[in-house]
Design an enzyme around this catalytic site. Structure first.
Site, mmCIF file in Angstrom:
data_model
loop_
_atom_site.group_PDB
_atom_site.id
_atom_site.type_symbol
_atom_site.label_atom_id
_atom_site.label_comp_id
_atom_site.label_asym_id
_atom_site.label_seq_id
_atom_site.Cartn_x
_atom_site.Cartn_y
_atom_site.Cartn_z
ATOM 1 N N SER A 46 -9.127 1.046 6.033
ATOM 2 C CA SER A 46 -8.852 0.476 5.290
ATOM 3 C C SER A 46 -9.861 -0.655 4.743
ATOM 4 O O SER A 46 -8.357 -1.642 4.080
ATOM 5 C CB SER A 46 -7.687 -0.044 6.304
ATOM 6 O OG SER A 46 -7.801 -0.972 7.057
ATOM 7 N N LYS A 87 -7.274 -6.842 8.825
ATOM 8 C CA LYS A 87 -6.660 -7.109 7.241
ATOM 9 C C LYS A 87 -7.018 -8.405 6.252
ATOM 10 O O LYS A 87 -7.729 -9.504 6.627
ATOM 11 C CB LYS A 87 -5.456 -6.934 6.580
ATOM 12 C CG LYS A 87 -4.580 -5.651 7.349
ATOM 13 C CD LYS A 87 -4.948 -4.565 6.976
ATOM 14 C CE LYS A 87 -4.733 -3.451 7.850
ATOM 15 N NZ LYS A 87 -5.179 -1.866 7.692
#
Length: 197
Positions: A46, A87
């Site tokens: 990701s 993230k």
């Protein structure tokens, strides 16, 4: 007259010193891990290509004890499923994060982010999903760098907090990629975020 001798000095046990030194080192390492720094293993794609599967990063757990969360930070946090997740912070409390402008760029408070050729995965759009979110105070909006391969705030936009994560759930800021050594590098905030007000 006989000369008095000093009592013999007892030598300390080398084994005892070694054991105490080792135990002291373990205690210090545990305390550092608990309160100062943590290693984090990258389990998914990701955050490609900034972070690849099997990369390892060091996380500063005191970063937000002594400072504020900043846009562009790469953070480890307790994710939506309760697992440690990594993230990039796109918006902080009070920001309006929107996708997208006429050039398909994400904007924060009306300022477009120039993400391509900086950290965004090559040949992907900043987001295929359109959204506009006002980030609540004390919370952050997070996205992966590989937007087509990231379950991030967009995935949870319909929850009560609009997909945002509480600052209290941040474990810390990832500041260096240290493994594999061939990919060693500091993880700094991209310049594009400095334009946002």
């Amino acid at each position: 007259m006989t000369e008095e001798k000093d009592p013999p000095v007892k030598k300390s046990s080398g084994w005892r010193d070694s054991i105490l030194f080792t135990l002291g080192g373990i205690v210090v390492a545990v305390l550092v891990h608990m309160f100062v720094m943590q290693s984090f293993y990258i389990p998914s794609g990701s955050m490609e290509n900034t972070l690849l599967i099997n990369d390892r990063v060091a996380v500063n757990k005191l970063a937000y004890v002594f400072g504020d969360v900043e846009r562009g930070d790469i953070v480890v946090f307790k994710g939506w499923d309760g697992e440690d997740t990594i993230k990039r912070v796109i918006g902080v409390g009070g920001d309006t994060v929107k996708c997208c402008d006429a050039k398909r760029r994400i904007t924060v408070n009306g300022t477009p982010l120039d993400e391509e050729n900086v950290y965004l995965y090559p040949d992907v759009y900043p987001s295929k999903q359109r959204f506009e979110v006002k980030v609540p105070p004390g919370r952050v909006w997070l996205m992966g760098d590989h937007r087509n391969n990231s379950r991030d705030s967009r995935e949870y936009i319909d929850d009560p907090y609009k997909g945002t994560i509480s600052e209290d759930d941040l474990v810390g800021r990832a500041f260096v990629r240290y493994w594999p050594f061939s990919r060693f590098g500091l993880l700094s905030r991209p310049e594009t975020f400095s334009k946002v007000h």
